[in-house]
Write a protein that holds these residues in place. Structure first.
Motif, PDB file in Angstrom:
ATOM      1  N   VAL A  35       0.845  -1.197   0.000  1.00 41.89           N
ATOM      2  CA  VAL A  35       0.000   0.000   0.000  1.00 41.89           C
ATOM      3  C   VAL A  35       0.881   1.248   0.000  1.00 41.89           C
ATOM      4  O   VAL A  35       0.608   2.211  -0.723  1.00 41.89           O
ATOM      5  CB  VAL A  35      -0.977  -0.008   1.199  1.00 41.89           C
ATOM      6  N   VAL A  36       1.935   1.247   0.803  1.00 43.87           N
ATOM      7  CA  VAL A  36       2.874   2.382   0.858  1.00 43.87           C
ATOM      8  C   VAL A  36       3.426   2.642  -0.549  1.00 43.87           C
ATOM      9  O   VAL A  36       3.434   3.781  -1.025  1.00 43.87           O
ATOM     10  CB  VAL A  36       4.011   2.105   1.865  1.00 43.87           C
ATOM     11  N   LYS A  37       3.868   1.583  -1.202  1.00 41.74           N
ATOM     12  CA  LYS A  37       4.450   1.715  -2.538  1.00 41.74           C
ATOM     13  C   LYS A  37       3.412   2.225  -3.537  1.00 41.74           C
ATOM     14  O   LYS A  37       3.677   3.133  -4.318  1.00 41.74           O
ATOM     15  CB  LYS A  37       5.018   0.374  -2.985  1.00 41.74           C
ATOM     16  N   ARG A  38       2.218   1.636  -3.505  1.00 47.53           N
ATOM     17  CA  ARG A  38       1.164   2.021  -4.439  1.00 47.53           C
ATOM     18  C   ARG A  38       0.740   3.469  -4.229  1.00 47.53           C
ATOM     19  O   ARG A  38       0.442   4.183  -5.188  1.00 47.53           O
ATOM     20  CB  ARG A  38      -0.037   1.080  -4.275  1.00 47.53           C
ATOM     21  N   ALA A  39       0.723   3.917  -2.977  1.00 47.21           N
ATOM     22  CA  ALA A  39       0.299   5.285  -2.660  1.00 47.21           C
ATOM     23  C   ALA A  39       1.425   6.300  -2.861  1.00 47.21           C
ATOM     24  O   ALA A  39       1.177   7.508  -2.834  1.00 47.21           O
ATOM     25  CB  ALA A  39      -0.210   5.359  -1.218  1.00 47.21           C
ATOM     26  N   GLY A  40       2.656   5.808  -3.020  1.00 41.96           N
ATOM     27  CA  GLY A  40       3.785   6.716  -3.191  1.00 41.96           C
ATOM     28  C   GLY A  40       4.060   7.524  -1.942  1.00 41.96           C
ATOM     29  O   GLY A  40       4.257   8.743  -1.998  1.00 41.96           O
ATOM     30  N   THR A  41       4.076   6.851  -0.802  1.00 45.86           N
ATOM     31  CA  THR A  41       4.296   7.528   0.472  1.00 45.86           C
ATOM     32  C   THR A  41       5.313   6.742   1.289  1.00 45.86           C
ATOM     33  O   THR A  41       6.012   5.887   0.758  1.00 45.86           O
ATOM     34  CB  THR A  41       2.953   7.717   1.217  1.00 45.86           C
ATOM     35  N   SER A  42       5.381   7.016   2.581  1.00 50.69           N
ATOM     36  CA  SER A  42       6.333   6.314   3.446  1.00 50.69           C
ATOM     37  C   SER A  42       5.581   5.535   4.518  1.00 50.69           C
ATOM     38  O   SER A  42       4.443   5.874   4.857  1.00 50.69           O
ATOM     39  CB  SER A  42       7.276   7.324   4.112  1.00 50.69           C
ATOM     40  N   PRO A  43       6.221   4.501   5.075  1.00 43.22           N
ATOM     41  CA  PRO A  43       5.550   3.713   6.113  1.00 43.22           C
ATOM     42  C   PRO A  43       5.042   4.537   7.303  1.00 43.22           C
ATOM     43  O   PRO A  43       3.903   4.302   7.745  1.00 43.22           O
ATOM     44  CB  PRO A  43       6.612   2.696   6.535  1.00 43.22           C
ATOM     45  N   PRO A  44       5.802   5.504   7.830  1.00 40.56           N
ATOM     46  CA  PRO A  44       5.277   6.260   8.968  1.00 40.56           C
ATOM     47  C   PRO A  44       3.961   6.983   8.662  1.00 40.56           C
ATOM     48  O   PRO A  44       3.090   7.094   9.523  1.00 40.56           O
ATOM     49  CB  PRO A  44       6.389   7.257   9.298  1.00 40.56           C
ATOM     50  N   VAL A  45       3.820   7.458   7.424  1.00 34.53           N
ATOM     51  CA  VAL A  45       2.582   8.146   7.031  1.00 34.53           C
ATOM     52  C   VAL A  45       1.398   7.191   7.157  1.00 34.53           C
ATOM     53  O   VAL A  45       0.333   7.554   7.659  1.00 34.53           O
ATOM     54  CB  VAL A  45       2.707   8.709   5.598  1.00 34.53           C
ATOM     55  N   LEU A  46       1.579   5.958   6.718  1.00 37.90           N
ATOM     56  CA  LEU A  46       0.506   4.969   6.775  1.00 37.90           C
ATOM     57  C   LEU A  46       0.250   4.505   8.208  1.00 37.90           C
ATOM     58  O   LEU A  46      -0.898   4.466   8.670  1.00 37.90           O
ATOM     59  CB  LEU A  46       0.856   3.778   5.883  1.00 37.90           C
ATOM     60  N   TYR A  47       1.317   4.176   8.928  1.00 35.85           N
ATOM     61  CA  TYR A  47       1.174   3.621  10.283  1.00 35.85           C
ATOM     62  C   TYR A  47       0.673   4.651  11.299  1.00 35.85           C
ATOM     63  O   TYR A  47       0.153   4.276  12.341  1.00 35.85           O
ATOM     64  CB  TYR A  47       2.490   2.992  10.742  1.00 35.85           C
ATOM     65  N   ARG A  48       0.805   5.934  10.997  1.00 37.90           N
ATOM     66  CA  ARG A  48       0.226   6.956  11.894  1.00 37.90           C
ATOM     67  C   ARG A  48      -1.294   6.886  11.889  1.00 37.90           C
ATOM     68  O   ARG A  48      -1.950   7.271  12.844  1.00 37.90           O
ATOM     69  CB  ARG A  48       0.657   8.362  11.453  1.00 37.90           C
ATOM     70  N   ARG A  49      -1.847   6.399  10.792  1.00 40.64           N
ATOM     71  CA  ARG A  49      -3.305   6.351  10.650  1.00 40.64           C
ATOM     72  C   ARG A  49      -3.886   4.978  10.974  1.00 40.64           C
ATOM     73  O   ARG A  49      -4.968   4.875  11.528  1.00 40.64           O
ATOM     74  CB  ARG A  49      -3.675   6.757   9.227  1.00 40.64           C
TER      75      ARG A  49
END
Length: 189
Positions: A35-49
């Motif tokens: 999901v991180v890769k597909r969204a073009g973001t970083s793991p902390p951005v995802l795991y914060r939510r």
């Protein structure tokens, strides 16, 4: 340099990426890293939510259900109302039905939940929406309320879902008409 996403736009992009990952790879192949890769973001951005994949899967499903909400038709006829709604489901929700039923089988097994458990009751409102459709038919004198147990109300939509899950494709219109005319309407009239 792409514009930095924040707030609701970022959350929607993350949930869209999660939904796409579910649709493409199912729960068994669903990872936070993908999901991180597909969204073009970083793991902390995802795991914060979302702290884990089950929480993210639940959020992605809730968003998908919100985005796929259907209006209840009012054509003046029970037959046409049911057919119009079935046609709209058939045209717009085949992928949603397949993902919710097939791709999430591993999720149900792993978490002990069912598809119904993953739905947000504020989002779906399916029963209440169908009640409006059937109340109109009763008010028009087309059917009697005593011929409307919950199982009968859901029958045409259950049969539509069954057809979609049998073929993994939209259902031909003549099959929709057959469900309504030869199975459903004789039960309610």
């Amino acid at each position: 340099m792409p514009e930095r996403r924040r707030g609701a736009a970022l959350e929607k992009a993350l949930l869209d990426a999660a939904w796409e990952e579910l649709a493409d790879n199912g729960y068994a192949g669903f990872t936070m890293d993908a999901v991180v890769k597909r969204a073009g973001t970083s793991p902390p951005v995802l795991y914060r939510r979302w702290s884990d994949r089950d929480e993210l899967v639940r959020a992605a499903i809730t968003q998908a259900l919100r985005e796929h909400r259907l209006d209840i038709p009012d054509t003046g006829s029970l037959r046409e109302d049911v057919l119009t709604l079935m046609r709209e489901i058939n045209a717009t929700r085949v992928q949603l039905i397949i993902v919710m039923s097939v791709h999430l089988a591993a999720c149900h097994k792993a978490t002990g939940t069912s598809t119904g458990d993953l739905r947000d009751p504020l989002v779906t409102g399916r029963k209440e929406a169908l009640d409006v459709l059937f109340d109109r038919a009763v008010e028009r004198g087309e059917i009697k309320r005593e011929h409307l147990p919950e199982r009968v109300k859901s029958l045409p939509f259950d049969l539509l879902r069954h057809e979609i899950l049998t073929t993994f494709a939209p259902v031909p219109d003549d099959v929709l008409e057959d469900i309504v005319d030869t199975v459903f309407l004789p039960l309610v009239r």
